[in-house]
Design an enzyme around this catalytic site. Structure first.
Site, PDB file in Angstrom:
ATOM      1  N   TYR A   1      43.900  42.508   5.282  1.00 43.75           N
ATOM      2  CA  TYR A   1      44.460  43.114   6.470  1.00 43.75           C
ATOM      3  C   TYR A   1      45.889  43.046   6.696  1.00 43.75           C
ATOM      4  O   TYR A   1      46.681  43.926   6.971  1.00 43.75           O
ATOM      5  CB  TYR A   1      43.898  42.599   7.646  1.00 43.75           C
ATOM      6  CG  TYR A   1      42.289  43.010   7.949  1.00 43.75           C
ATOM      7  CD1 TYR A   1      42.159  43.744   8.890  1.00 43.75           C
ATOM      8  CD2 TYR A   1      41.316  42.355   7.279  1.00 43.75           C
ATOM      9  CE1 TYR A   1      40.812  44.485   9.171  1.00 43.75           C
ATOM     10  CE2 TYR A   1      40.110  42.728   7.555  1.00 43.75           C
ATOM     11  CZ  TYR A   1      39.743  43.831   8.455  1.00 43.75           C
ATOM     12  OH  TYR A   1      38.671  44.303   8.581  1.00 43.75           O
TER      13      TYR A   1
ATOM     14  N   GLU B   1      33.647  40.268  11.079  1.00 47.50           N
ATOM     15  CA  GLU B   1      33.177  40.306   9.546  1.00 47.50           C
ATOM     16  C   GLU B   1      33.021  39.023   9.017  1.00 47.50           C
ATOM     17  O   GLU B   1      32.107  38.770   8.309  1.00 47.50           O
ATOM     18  CB  GLU B   1      34.305  41.280   8.796  1.00 47.50           C
ATOM     19  CG  GLU B   1      34.299  42.481   9.224  1.00 47.50           C
ATOM     20  CD  GLU B   1      35.703  43.319   8.607  1.00 47.50           C
ATOM     21  OE1 GLU B   1      36.359  42.685   7.960  1.00 47.50           O
ATOM     22  OE2 GLU B   1      35.845  44.352   9.027  1.00 47.50           O
TER      23      GLU B   1
END
Length: 404
Positions: free
Chosen positions: A95, A137
């Site tokens: 990310y 997630e």
């Protein structure tokens, strides 16, 4: 949470994103893969070449900007994308890399219009959204790993059987190489398959819907061979699976994922509508309904170009003969002489409102559909014309999410 000023700055960029969104995301992927070529092992190269991934990301960024003051509105989309990320093996460390190159792409495309205030606001917004993805997630990874028969990342499966279903679709019956149990799944979910194609520098990952009911000691996927067409290259992975992977071969699979699932609590009629290879999740659903919920009325409608590319036709007809609560209906664009002689069809041409009204007894039902995007757009319009509430319409995109 974001402060009021940051929210106002993000919202001020909405008109710009509407115009330049795809340019920004195209530049983003150029930057990302130049700096981190190892990420090409995760992303679908065909979707990149066709611009599908760039458009999907642009739509997601635009939606985030529009709903930045009420991010809970896009939580269902976050969960949908998180399923895909978990099946691909996206991890928290990815990310910050994405954030760096997304902001860089915004600056590259907008130039001086991307002020420090705008870039800082988007950095804060991206951090908040990334944290949401990472949290969702992480829970999915943990749940997948802890469930009976579950596993993390990718696991080796052997091709126990390979069955030709039509001229273009072949089924693969997959059993775990280690002989241990496999994770359960919900009808409509998919698995990711990771392969190394000879001559290709990167691994390839593709998602394929599970095409049989849960509860078996195997997973079944039914893969359409994507041949070269005008403006569209042949499918690397689908052709590799059809031509090179034989019984006894090994494929690497992620555990089942996806939020396009059959609602087994709803006791109303189920209408399953598919086009082309979009029938795969529908077959999983109909097999489950007939086996475990025989009291539910089911209408199965499938559209194909012609009978030679219609997979699983005979098993579904046999299933309907043995189960009176199930009715099946076929629609072919073009009828062969054999079709005409044997009457092995119900309609020639395309799905239309009159035919749907004829074979669907009531709109008080749960509607599920899947197929090529133009087919899905047309069908969504037909169901709306029929008066089907949006809450009863459920669909799945094969590939990056588009718009109906």
């Amino acid at each position: 949470m974001l402060n009021k000023q940051t929210i106002e700055v993000i919202k001020s960029t909405v008109p710009v994103l509407e115009i330049h969104g795809t340019n920004i995301t195209t530049r983003f992927y150029d930057r990302l893969f130049t700096s981190h070529p190892e990420l090409l092992n995760i992303f679908n190269h065909a979707n990149q070449k066709q611009g599908k991934q760039q458009t999907a990301l642009a739509n997601a960024v635009y939606a985030a900007a529009v709903h930045i003051d009420k991010l809970e509105a896009i939580l269902p989309v976050v969960k949908q994308i998180a399923h895909k990320h978990r099946s691909l093996g996206v991890k928290p460390e990815h990310y910050p890399i994405v954030g760096e190159h997304l902001l860089g792409a915004i600056k590259d495309i907008l130039g001086d219009a991307a002020t420090e205030e705008i870039l800082q606001a988007w950095a804060e917004a991206y951090g908040l959204i990334a944290d949401a993805f990472i949290s969702v997630e992480a829970e999915m990874y943990d749940q997948t790993r802890r469930q009976q028969g579950g596993w993390a990342d990718f696991r080796a499966f052997k091709v126990a059987e390979k069955v030709k279903e039509s001229d273009v679709i072949t089924s693969f019956y997959l059993v775990p190489e280690d002989g241990k149990p496999i994770a359960d799944f919900q009808p409509g979910q998919y698995i990711s398959v990771k392969v190394e194609v000879p001559g290709e520098p990167n691994t390839h990952i593709r998602q394929y819907s599970l095409s049989d009911a849960p509860g078996n000691p195997y997973y079944r996927i039914s893969v359409k061979r994507e041949d070269e067409k005008t403006g569209k290259p042949a499918g690397h992975v689908s052709n590799y699976l059809h031509q090179a992977v034989q019984e006894g071969g090994i494929l690497w699979l992620s555990a089942p994922a996806g939020d396009f699932v059959l609602d087994v609590q709803d006791e109303r009629r189920v209408v399953l509508i598919s086009g082309g290879v979009g029938l795969t999740p529908m077959v999983s659903m109909v097999n489950t309904l007939v086996d475990k919920y025989p009291q539910r009325q089911v209408t199965f409608i499938h559209a194909a170009k012609h009978s030679s590319v219609h997979a699983m036709k005979e098993p579904l007809e046999q299933l309907a003969l043995a189960n009176p609560q199930l009715s099946v209906h076929w629609c072919y664009n073009k009828l062969s002489d054999e079709d005409k002689a044997n009457r092995t069809y119900h309609k020639e041409g395309y799905l239309d409102l009159a035919w749907l009204q004829e074979i669907v007894p009531s709109t008080d039902a749960a509607f599920y559909f899947c197929g090529p995007v133009p087919f899905m757009r047309a069908l969504n319009s037909l169901l709306t014309q029929l008066g089907v509430p949006q809450a009863d319409i459920h669909y799945e995109f094969f590939g990056p999410a588009s718009s109906l």
